[in-house]
Design a protein around this motif. Sequence first.
Motif, PDB file in Angstrom:
ATOM      1  N   LEU A  42       0.832  -1.206   0.000  1.00 10.72           N
ATOM      2  CA  LEU A  42       0.000   0.000   0.000  1.00 10.72           C
ATOM      3  C   LEU A  42       0.863   1.252   0.000  1.00 10.72           C
ATOM      4  O   LEU A  42       0.616   2.194  -0.764  1.00 10.72           O
ATOM      5  CB  LEU A  42      -0.938   0.002   1.213  1.00 10.72           C
ATOM      6  CG  LEU A  42      -1.796   1.252   1.379  1.00 10.72           C
ATOM      7  CD1 LEU A  42      -2.825   1.339   0.258  1.00 10.72           C
ATOM      8  CD2 LEU A  42      -2.465   1.242   2.732  1.00 10.72           C
ATOM      9  N   VAL A  43       1.879   1.257   0.840  1.00 14.11           N
ATOM     10  CA  VAL A  43       2.775   2.412   0.903  1.00 14.11           C
ATOM     11  C   VAL A  43       3.495   2.597  -0.433  1.00 14.11           C
ATOM     12  O   VAL A  43       3.618   3.715  -0.939  1.00 14.11           O
ATOM     13  CB  VAL A  43       3.774   2.252   2.068  1.00 14.11           C
ATOM     14  CG1 VAL A  43       4.862   3.297   1.997  1.00 14.11           C
ATOM     15  CG2 VAL A  43       3.048   2.315   3.391  1.00 14.11           C
ATOM     16  N   LEU A  44       3.962   1.506  -1.021  1.00  9.52           N
ATOM     17  CA  LEU A  44       4.631   1.595  -2.323  1.00  9.52           C
ATOM     18  C   LEU A  44       3.678   2.115  -3.390  1.00  9.52           C
ATOM     19  O   LEU A  44       4.036   2.980  -4.197  1.00  9.52           O
ATOM     20  CB  LEU A  44       5.198   0.240  -2.725  1.00  9.52           C
ATOM     21  CG  LEU A  44       5.954   0.200  -4.041  1.00  9.52           C
ATOM     22  CD1 LEU A  44       7.200   1.068  -3.968  1.00  9.52           C
ATOM     23  CD2 LEU A  44       6.326  -1.223  -4.401  1.00  9.52           C
ATOM     24  N   PHE A  45       2.439   1.605  -3.383  1.00 10.27           N
ATOM     25  CA  PHE A  45       1.453   2.051  -4.366  1.00 10.27           C
ATOM     26  C   PHE A  45       1.138   3.535  -4.195  1.00 10.27           C
ATOM     27  O   PHE A  45       1.023   4.269  -5.177  1.00 10.27           O
ATOM     28  CB  PHE A  45       0.166   1.229  -4.244  1.00 10.27           C
ATOM     29  CG  PHE A  45      -0.956   1.765  -5.074  1.00 10.27           C
ATOM     30  CD1 PHE A  45      -0.972   1.589  -6.450  1.00 10.27           C
ATOM     31  CD2 PHE A  45      -1.983   2.492  -4.492  1.00 10.27           C
ATOM     32  CE1 PHE A  45      -1.992   2.107  -7.225  1.00 10.27           C
ATOM     33  CE2 PHE A  45      -3.006   3.020  -5.251  1.00 10.27           C
ATOM     34  CZ  PHE A  45      -3.012   2.821  -6.623  1.00 10.27           C
ATOM     35  N   LEU A  46       0.995   3.985  -2.955  1.00 11.69           N
ATOM     36  CA  LEU A  46       0.692   5.402  -2.722  1.00 11.69           C
ATOM     37  C   LEU A  46       1.836   6.304  -3.187  1.00 11.69           C
ATOM     38  O   LEU A  46       1.592   7.402  -3.692  1.00 11.69           O
ATOM     39  CB  LEU A  46       0.381   5.642  -1.245  1.00 11.69           C
ATOM     40  CG  LEU A  46      -0.941   5.060  -0.748  1.00 11.69           C
ATOM     41  CD1 LEU A  46      -1.075   5.266   0.750  1.00 11.69           C
ATOM     42  CD2 LEU A  46      -2.113   5.642  -1.490  1.00 11.69           C
ATOM     43  N   GLY A  47       3.068   5.835  -3.039  1.00 12.09           N
ATOM     44  CA  GLY A  47       4.203   6.598  -3.545  1.00 12.09           C
ATOM     45  C   GLY A  47       4.161   6.724  -5.059  1.00 12.09           C
ATOM     46  O   GLY A  47       4.365   7.811  -5.615  1.00 12.09           O
ATOM     47  N   CYS A  48       3.870   5.619  -5.730  1.00 12.25           N
ATOM     48  CA  CYS A  48       3.762   5.647  -7.197  1.00 12.25           C
ATOM     49  C   CYS A  48       2.578   6.504  -7.642  1.00 12.25           C
ATOM     50  O   CYS A  48       2.694   7.279  -8.597  1.00 12.25           O
ATOM     51  CB  CYS A  48       3.608   4.235  -7.738  1.00 12.25           C
ATOM     52  SG  CYS A  48       5.045   3.194  -7.540  1.00 12.25           S
ATOM     53  N   GLY A 105       1.206   8.988  -6.073  1.00  9.51           N
ATOM     54  CA  GLY A 105       1.528  10.394  -5.852  1.00  9.51           C
ATOM     55  C   GLY A 105       2.406  10.954  -6.951  1.00  9.51           C
ATOM     56  O   GLY A 105       2.216  12.089  -7.405  1.00  9.51           O
ATOM     57  N   PHE A 106       3.364  10.150  -7.400  1.00 18.21           N
ATOM     58  CA  PHE A 106       4.234  10.581  -8.492  1.00 18.21           C
ATOM     59  C   PHE A 106       3.433  10.773  -9.779  1.00 18.21           C
ATOM     60  O   PHE A 106       3.619  11.762 -10.501  1.00 18.21           O
ATOM     61  CB  PHE A 106       5.346   9.549  -8.699  1.00 18.21           C
ATOM     62  CG  PHE A 106       6.235   9.841  -9.858  1.00 18.21           C
ATOM     63  CD1 PHE A 106       7.158  10.856  -9.811  1.00 18.21           C
ATOM     64  CD2 PHE A 106       6.131   9.095 -11.017  1.00 18.21           C
ATOM     65  CE1 PHE A 106       7.970  11.133 -10.890  1.00 18.21           C
ATOM     66  CE2 PHE A 106       6.939   9.350 -12.100  1.00 18.21           C
ATOM     67  CZ  PHE A 106       7.863  10.369 -12.031  1.00 18.21           C
ATOM     68  N   ILE A 107       2.517   9.858 -10.055  1.00 22.77           N
ATOM     69  CA  ILE A 107       1.705   9.950 -11.273  1.00 22.77           C
ATOM     70  C   ILE A 107       0.774  11.165 -11.202  1.00 22.77           C
ATOM     71  O   ILE A 107       0.639  11.914 -12.178  1.00 22.77           O
ATOM     72  CB  ILE A 107       0.910   8.643 -11.482  1.00 22.77           C
ATOM     73  CG1 ILE A 107       1.887   7.507 -11.828  1.00 22.77           C
ATOM     74  CG2 ILE A 107      -0.143   8.796 -12.561  1.00 22.77           C
ATOM     75  CD1 ILE A 107       1.279   6.132 -11.804  1.00 22.77           C
ATOM     76  N   VAL A 108       0.149  11.372 -10.051  1.00 25.76           N
ATOM     77  CA  VAL A 108      -0.752  12.526  -9.888  1.00 25.76           C
ATOM     78  C   VAL A 108       0.022  13.829 -10.042  1.00 25.76           C
ATOM     79  O   VAL A 108      -0.452  14.784 -10.663  1.00 25.76           O
ATOM     80  CB  VAL A 108      -1.479  12.457  -8.528  1.00 25.76           C
ATOM     81  CG1 VAL A 108      -2.187  13.752  -8.214  1.00 25.76           C
ATOM     82  CG2 VAL A 108      -2.462  11.306  -8.524  1.00 25.76           C
ATOM     83  N   LYS A 109       1.231  13.883  -9.484  1.00 25.20           N
ATOM     84  CA  LYS A 109       2.069  15.083  -9.634  1.00 25.20           C
ATOM     85  C   LYS A 109       2.344  15.366 -11.107  1.00 25.20           C
ATOM     86  O   LYS A 109       2.268  16.508 -11.552  1.00 25.20           O
ATOM     87  CB  LYS A 109       3.392  14.912  -8.897  1.00 25.20           C
ATOM     88  CG  LYS A 109       4.331  16.099  -9.050  1.00 25.20           C
ATOM     89  CD  LYS A 109       5.725  15.719  -8.629  1.00 25.20           C
ATOM     90  CE  LYS A 109       6.742  15.544  -9.626  1.00 25.20           C
ATOM     91  NZ  LYS A 109       6.973  16.095 -10.852  1.00 25.20           N
ATOM     92  N   GLY A 110       2.633  14.327 -11.866  1.00 31.27           N
ATOM     93  CA  GLY A 110       2.885  14.508 -13.294  1.00 31.27           C
ATOM     94  C   GLY A 110       1.663  15.000 -14.039  1.00 31.27           C
ATOM     95  O   GLY A 110       1.751  15.877 -14.904  1.00 31.27           O
ATOM     96  N   ILE A 111       0.504  14.447 -13.701  1.00 33.69           N
ATOM     97  CA  ILE A 111      -0.736  14.874 -14.356  1.00 33.69           C
ATOM     98  C   ILE A 111      -1.054  16.330 -14.016  1.00 33.69           C
ATOM     99  O   ILE A 111      -1.426  17.119 -14.891  1.00 33.69           O
ATOM    100  CB  ILE A 111      -1.902  13.941 -13.958  1.00 33.69           C
ATOM    101  CG1 ILE A 111      -1.677  12.552 -14.551  1.00 33.69           C
ATOM    102  CG2 ILE A 111      -3.239  14.513 -14.397  1.00 33.69           C
ATOM    103  CD1 ILE A 111      -2.631  11.499 -14.041  1.00 33.69           C
ATOM    104  N   ILE A 112      -0.894  16.702 -12.753  1.00 35.85           N
ATOM    105  CA  ILE A 112      -1.145  18.090 -12.352  1.00 35.85           C
ATOM    106  C   ILE A 112      -0.163  19.026 -13.051  1.00 35.85           C
ATOM    107  O   ILE A 112      -0.548  20.096 -13.540  1.00 35.85           O
ATOM    108  CB  ILE A 112      -1.042  18.234 -10.823  1.00 35.85           C
ATOM    109  CG1 ILE A 112      -2.213  17.521 -10.159  1.00 35.85           C
ATOM    110  CG2 ILE A 112      -1.009  19.704 -10.413  1.00 35.85           C
ATOM    111  CD1 ILE A 112      -2.096  17.412  -8.658  1.00 35.85           C
ATOM    112  N   GLN A 113       1.089  18.616 -13.135  1.00 37.73           N
ATOM    113  CA  GLN A 113       2.094  19.452 -13.789  1.00 37.73           C
ATOM    114  C   GLN A 113       1.760  19.669 -15.258  1.00 37.73           C
ATOM    115  O   GLN A 113       1.824  20.795 -15.758  1.00 37.73           O
ATOM    116  CB  GLN A 113       3.463  18.802 -13.647  1.00 37.73           C
ATOM    117  CG  GLN A 113       4.597  19.597 -14.234  1.00 37.73           C
ATOM    118  CD  GLN A 113       5.943  18.909 -14.036  1.00 37.73           C
ATOM    119  OE1 GLN A 113       6.021  17.815 -13.493  1.00 37.73           O
ATOM    120  NE2 GLN A 113       6.986  19.555 -14.478  1.00 37.73           N
TER     121      GLN A 113
END
Length: 73
Positions: free
Chosen positions: A48-54, A56-64
């Motif tokens: 779960l922690v690993l998935f949330l890290g990934c 978060g990275f994907i969401v950051k890219g989409i927002i950017q």
Amino acid sequence: MLYDHMETLETLGLNFLFAAIFFLIGMAIRDVLKQAKVPPFGQRIVWLVLFLGCAGFIVKGIIQVSWEGAGIG
């Protein structure tokens, strides 16, 4: 022509690098969890922690990308 698209190529290369790093981290964690015989509940928490890290990275890219497209960033 290649020089015109250098920024796009750098962005794609960096994203693929991060994806490869996340994959390798996942494989290492899987190996450690198997060798340590971690109970299923603990394994779920780790994944779960690993998935949330990934995620978060994907969401950051989409927002950017969306902010750059709108002229905000």
